[in-house]
Design an enzyme around this catalytic site. Structure first.
Site, PDB file in Angstrom:
ATOM      1  CB  ALA A   1       1.053   9.324  37.314  1.00  0.00           C
TER       2      ALA A   1
ATOM      3  N   GLY B   1      -0.029  13.573  34.024  1.00  0.00           N
ATOM      4  CA  GLY B   1      -1.139  13.622  35.675  1.00  0.00           C
ATOM      5  C   GLY B   1      -0.247  15.007  35.737  1.00  0.00           C
TER       6      GLY B   1
ATOM      7  CD  GLU C   1      -4.644  12.760  34.383  1.00  0.00           C
ATOM      8  OE1 GLU C   1      -3.331  12.551  34.829  1.00  0.00           O
ATOM      9  OE2 GLU C   1      -5.520  11.674  33.303  1.00  0.00           O
TER      10      GLU C   1
ATOM     11  CD  GLU D   1      -1.508  10.801  30.499  1.00  0.00           C
ATOM     12  OE1 GLU D   1      -1.117  10.971  29.386  1.00  0.00           O
ATOM     13  OE2 GLU D   1      -1.639  10.420  32.019  1.00  0.00           O
TER      14      GLU D   1
HETATM   15  C1  3H9 Z   1       0.531   9.471  34.706  1.00  0.00           C
HETATM   16  O1  3H9 Z   1       0.438  10.585  34.734  1.00  0.00           O
HETATM   17  C2  3H9 Z   1      -0.680   8.449  34.837  1.00  0.00           C
HETATM   18  C3  3H9 Z   1      -2.008   9.758  35.179  1.00  0.00           C
HETATM   19  O2  3H9 Z   1      -2.880  10.149  33.762  1.00  0.00           O
HETATM   20  C4  3H9 Z   1      -2.770   8.557  36.130  1.00  0.00           C
HETATM   21  C5  3H9 Z   1      -2.287   8.547  37.188  1.00  0.00           C
HETATM   22  C6  3H9 Z   1      -4.072   8.074  38.104  1.00  0.00           C
HETATM   23  N1  3H9 Z   1       7.512   8.613  36.970  1.00  0.00           N
HETATM   24  O3  3H9 Z   1      13.443  11.907  32.133  1.00  0.00           O
HETATM   25  P1  3H9 Z   1      14.880  12.476  33.080  1.00  0.00           P
HETATM   26  C7  3H9 Z   1      12.458  10.195  36.715  1.00  0.00           C
HETATM   27  S1  3H9 Z   1       2.061   8.609  33.401  1.00  0.00           S
HETATM   28  C8  3H9 Z   1       9.252   8.481  37.471  1.00  0.00           C
HETATM   29  O4  3H9 Z   1      16.166  12.039  32.793  1.00  0.00           O
HETATM   30  P2  3H9 Z   1      14.583  14.930  32.109  1.00  0.00           P
HETATM   31  C9  3H9 Z   1      13.495   9.932  35.693  1.00  0.00           C
HETATM   32  O5  3H9 Z   1      13.130   8.411  35.506  1.00  0.00           O
HETATM   33  C10 3H9 Z   1       3.354   9.728  33.482  1.00  0.00           C
HETATM   34  N2  3H9 Z   1      10.006   8.895  37.459  1.00  0.00           N
HETATM   35  O6  3H9 Z   1      14.634  14.164  32.408  1.00  0.00           O
HETATM   36  C11 3H9 Z   1      14.718  10.362  35.733  1.00  0.00           C
HETATM   37  O7  3H9 Z   1      15.100   9.708  37.081  1.00  0.00           O
HETATM   38  P3  3H9 Z   1      16.354   9.114  37.655  1.00  0.00           P
HETATM   39  C12 3H9 Z   1       3.286  10.469  31.824  1.00  0.00           C
HETATM   40  C13 3H9 Z   1      10.123  10.000  36.517  1.00  0.00           C
HETATM   41  O8  3H9 Z   1      14.960  16.195  32.379  1.00  0.00           O
HETATM   42  C14 3H9 Z   1      14.484  11.016  36.307  1.00  0.00           C
HETATM   43  O9  3H9 Z   1      12.922  11.292  36.818  1.00  0.00           O
HETATM   44  N3  3H9 Z   1       4.527  11.112  32.111  1.00  0.00           N
HETATM   45  C15 3H9 Z   1       8.935  10.129  35.919  1.00  0.00           C
HETATM   46  O10 3H9 Z   1      15.440  14.751  30.521  1.00  0.00           O
HETATM   47  C16 3H9 Z   1      14.459  12.291  35.158  1.00  0.00           C
HETATM   48  O11 3H9 Z   1      14.433  12.300  34.169  1.00  0.00           O
HETATM   49  C17 3H9 Z   1       5.181  10.957  31.597  1.00  0.00           C
HETATM   50  O12 3H9 Z   1       5.483  10.199  30.881  1.00  0.00           O
HETATM   51  C18 3H9 Z   1       7.393  10.143  36.239  1.00  0.00           C
HETATM   52  N4  3H9 Z   1       6.697  10.488  35.188  1.00  0.00           N
HETATM   53  O13 3H9 Z   1      12.722  15.328  31.564  1.00  0.00           O
HETATM   54  C19 3H9 Z   1       6.691  11.341  31.101  1.00  0.00           C
HETATM   55  N5  3H9 Z   1       9.670  11.088  35.389  1.00  0.00           N
HETATM   56  O14 3H9 Z   1      17.646  10.294  37.300  1.00  0.00           O
HETATM   57  C20 3H9 Z   1       7.617  10.661  31.502  1.00  0.00           C
HETATM   58  C21 3H9 Z   1      10.555  11.087  34.775  1.00  0.00           C
HETATM   59  O15 3H9 Z   1      17.260   8.437  38.421  1.00  0.00           O
HETATM   60  N6  3H9 Z   1       9.200  11.952  32.110  1.00  0.00           N
HETATM   61  N7  3H9 Z   1      11.155  10.283  36.064  1.00  0.00           N
HETATM   62  O16 3H9 Z   1      16.708   8.372  36.200  1.00  0.00           O
HETATM   63  C22 3H9 Z   1       9.315  12.342  30.678  1.00  0.00           C
HETATM   64  O17 3H9 Z   1       9.127  12.605  29.567  1.00  0.00           O
HETATM   65  C23 3H9 Z   1      10.908  12.957  31.475  1.00  0.00           C
HETATM   66  O18 3H9 Z   1      10.989  12.699  32.427  1.00  0.00           O
HETATM   67  C24 3H9 Z   1      10.520  14.732  31.766  1.00  0.00           C
HETATM   68  C25 3H9 Z   1      12.012  15.165  32.160  1.00  0.00           C
HETATM   69  C26 3H9 Z   1      10.108  15.146  29.803  1.00  0.00           C
HETATM   70  C27 3H9 Z   1       9.099  14.718  32.383  1.00  0.00           C
END
Ligand code: 3H9
Length: 689
Positions: free
Chosen positions: A60, A99, A102, A122
């Site tokens: 999400a 998400g 999911e 999460e």
């Molecule tokens: C969820 O899903 C809740 C659901 O269960 C329910 C919903 C109803 N959102 O990390 P990076 C941005 S909770 C917004 O440098 P990488 C990040 O800030 C979510 N932004 O890249 C960055 O922005 P900027 C559960 C996000 O390749 C850019 O994308 N998911 C999100 O090293 C690049 O990110 C997580 O907790 C996001 N979800 O790693 C996963 N994700 O360039 C969270 C990233 O402006 N994300 N951004 O600084 C990660 O672990 C890593 O970003 C990922 C990529 C492994 C995906």
């Protein structure tokens, strides 16, 4: 945002919002519309869901949390997908997280590329999955295995996900083609396997195992609101029907989004990413190529840093002055790799490859052909200046010359060379092969391309680099020194080591400052105070008695027979009383909250000075350093974020009181803190002038 191509009876919907294809409002709407269109299209028999870029879906959109929800909600989109009359197969090419997983779980089939990672992280953001994850994953792989995954938040590799049954197959070749084939097979068979309909996995044994794991998790972290919520949501899935259980999950998710712990963890997530943006360093700053590295010094730090390079596939040479030290250092490194292989965290082939990438050499003249040289020698200005003036003569033109100093003036080190533009600090934390944080010290004359290259190298080493300026102890150790000083003062005023440590672990640190001192060795601080000045009357007295901490079996605590946890020592408590009397300090009692305030407020104050001086670019950089280098509880968001939650007025007033009580004027609030407190401001709103 979602591309749609129809061919051969299959609609391929491709999420096209890299880098992470987060499921924000616009993406949800586009996805929903694309599905509706594919379902309405008579030429479409089956649907494939794919994504552009390295990440399938990163979850999400976290930035939307806490704001008014824009429809359609993710649970609603997934419900429609789940109910699709045409089979949908997810083609998971990269990370499917939160998400994102999911979404895949609501499909009727899943295939993954070998590089895919699947997980529900999460919990790390202080929440729980909120779009059916706590219900579909248990139904797919069993409640115990699912709970274990959701509890750690760690993703599974594609291979592991296949073994668990999360994906139907791992595909080596064309992923989308394989997904099409699978989707058509499902369409031909008329089957619409929906995860929500499964209950065969909810066996009594698996339920029992889940309950045992849940009880253990809650016991381990009784204050973790999200762990409790996860248990309740997962349990609902065993006791109620799918829709009722999803409603429980949804309610828990909504509550957690407003929880201060989750707000702090989300803040920390973005703070970490913000740290990558260095003011005045454009993204397109040129980089210098780095293929090989040299580390000077085969001590614990040098060896650890060499391991980081080797682990990242970069050949590295460790340079020492004499054979004995080199052999001891390299043997220690080999021992660490052997241990990792034995535990199974790396394979034997990886062990051999990593050891093979590290070579040793005697004599600094061997540093002549490396693109980066990191000095990790003794923490002494004389030693460092000697090494850098020799390196200046030896290293090839354009080589980056870095020092791993944790305190010293990098400008002064750079000044002994004829190329100060190539010099900077790379302050790794101990153990360097484990700790993610690196303070990248930008000296006065460090060239932009040197800084940009060093940041890139740190990322290649899988580190979290945070850029800081030059001052004694940089950001982390400079603030730590404040805490140590306050800790000593508390002892003199009557708070005993175990009480101080208990207050600090109660606050959320894994260890209190005195137990930590005993672990690190009290001789270290004692020697450095001798070199750099400063006095810690109690710690210094202990060190003078040869009580260096765990390694001598005695420090602030006693460690009989090699115990790892110390016990109270009346001798130390008597000593503290004597030192206090010598200093004319009277004893009183302290509550845990008072101890925390006395220790942490001066750190916040120092953080304010660090901002004023431009040593850190922003409060969140300080927080990132403290969370990742010093074990500050992430759910408290780092010292500056925490200070905002306490209220800066409260902190400023308390600091003035501490200054009056202790007679230590340096406790008075820094001008920035004073100003923000007076304005009712927060660090969060502060920007450099
Ligand atoms: C969820 O899903 C809740 C659901 O269960 C329910 C919903 C109803 N959102 O990390 P990076 C941005 S909770 C917004 O440098 P990488 C990040 O800030 C979510 N932004 O890249 C960055 O922005 P900027 C559960 C996000 O390749 C850019 O994308 N998911 C999100 O090293 C690049 O990110 C997580 O907790 C996001 N979800 O790693 C996963 N994700 O360039 C969270 C990233 O402006 N994300 N951004 O600084 C990660 O672990 C890593 O970003 C990922 C990529 C492994 C995906």
């Amino acid at each position: 945002m979602v591309r749609q191509e129809v061919a051969g009876g299959v609609a391929v919907l491709t999420l096209a919002n890299p880098p992470v294809n987060a499921l924000g409002a616009a993406m949800r709407a586009a996805l929903d519309a694309a599905f509706a269109q594919a379902i309405a299209d008579d030429s479409v028999r089956a649907i494939v869901l794919a994504a552009e870029g390295r990440v399938f879906v990163g979850g999400a959109d976290i930035t939307e949390f806490g704001k008014p929800q824009q429809p359609p909600s993710l649970p609603d989109v997934l419900e429609r997908l789940d109910a699709s009359p045409k089979p949908v197969v997810a083609a998971i090419g990269g990370a499917a997280l939160g998400g994102g997983l999911e979404l895949a779980l609501a499909c009727h089939g899943r295939v993954a590329a070998p590089a895919a990672k699947l997980g529900l992280p999460e919990i790390k953001l202080g929440i729980i999955p909120g779009a059916g994850g706590t219900q579909r994953l248990p139904r797919l792989i069993g409640p115990d295995a699912a709970f274990a995954m959701m509890l750690t938040g760690e993703p599974a590799s594609a291979e592991r996900a296949a073994a668990l049954g999360i994906v139907d197959a791992v595909v080596l070749g064309d992923l989308v083609a394989a997904a099409r084939t699978r989707a058509l097979e499902l369409a031909d068979s008329g089957a619409l396997p929906r995860v929500r309909d499964r209950s065969d996995t909810l066996t009594p044994d698996a339920q029992k195992a889940f309950e045992a794991r849940a009880a253990e998790a809650v016991k381990r972290d009784p204050d973790a609101t999200n762990v409790h919520a996860l248990v309740r949501a997962a349990r609902a899935g065993l006791e109620r029907d799918f829709d009722a259980a999803v409603a429980v999950e949804r309610a828990e998710f909504r509550t957690l989004v407003e929880d201060p712990r989750s707000k702090a963890l989300r803040y920390a997530f973005f703070a970490e990413r913000e740290a990558a943006r260095v003011p005045g360093l454009p993204k397109d700053t040129p980089r210098r190529p780095i293929h090989t590295a040299a580390v000077i010094g085969a001590g614990t730090m040098g060896g650890g840093i060499a391991m980081c390079f080797s682990n990242a596939g970069i050949p590295v040479t460790v340079i020492e002055t004499e054979e004995g030290a080199l052999t001891r250092g390299l043997d220690r490194v080999k021992g660490l790799y052997a241990g990792s292989a034995k535990r199974g965290s790396i394979t034997e082939a990886q062990r051999d490859a990593r050891i093979g990438r590290i070579t040793g050499a005697i004599g600094l003249e061997n540093a002549s052909h490396f693109e980066i040289v990191i000095e990790a020698a003794f923490e002494d200005m004389g030693v460092k200046r000697e090494i850098f003036s020799r390196l200046d003569a030896i290293a090839k033109p354009g080589a980056i010359l870095a020092t791993n100093t944790s305190y010293l003036d990098v400008n002064a080190i750079a000044a002994v060379t004829s190329r100060p533009q190539d010099v900077l600090g790379l302050h790794f934390f101990s153990p360097a092969n484990v700790m993610r944080l690196v303070e990248v010290v930008r000296a006065e004359k460090t060239a932009p391309d040197v800084l940009a290259t060093a940041l890139d190298v740190a990322k290649r080493l899988n580190k979290l680099p945070v850029t800081v300026g030059v001052c004694f102890g940089f950001v982390g150790n400079r603030m730590l020194e404040r805490r140590s000083r306050a800790g000593e003062r508390l002892l003199l005023e009557g708070a005993l080591p175990h009480a101080v440590d208990a207050a600090v672990t109660g606050f959320g640190f894994k260890m209190g400052p005195f137990a930590m001192g005993d672990l690190a060795g009290l001789d270290i601080g004692w020697r450095s105070r001798k070199d750099f000045g400063g006095r810690a009357p109690v710690a210094d007295s202990l060190a003078e008695m040869g009580r260096f901490g765990q390694k001598t079996g005695r420090g602030f605590y006693l460690y009989p027979d090699g115990a790892r946890t110390g016990s109270r020592d009346p001798e130390v408590e008597a000593l503290i009383g004597r030192v206090a009397a010598e200093h004319g300090v009277t004893h009183r009692s302290f509550s845990a909250d008072e101890i925390v305030a006395r220790l942490m407020y001066p750190m916040v104050n120092e953080g304010a000075r660090i901002l004023e001086e431009g040593i850190a670019a922003r409060p969140s950089d300080i927080d990132t350093i403290w969370i990742n280098g010093y074990n500050w509880p992430a759910w408290r968001g780092g010292p500056m974020h925490w200070a905002d939650t306490v209220g800066l007025k409260t902190i400023a007033e308390a600091l003035s009181r501490f200054a009056a009580e202790t007679g230590d004027d340096s406790q008075e609030p820094a001008p920035l803190l004073r100003r923000l407190a007076a304005e009712g401001g927060r660090f969060a709103d502060w920007t450099a002038a």
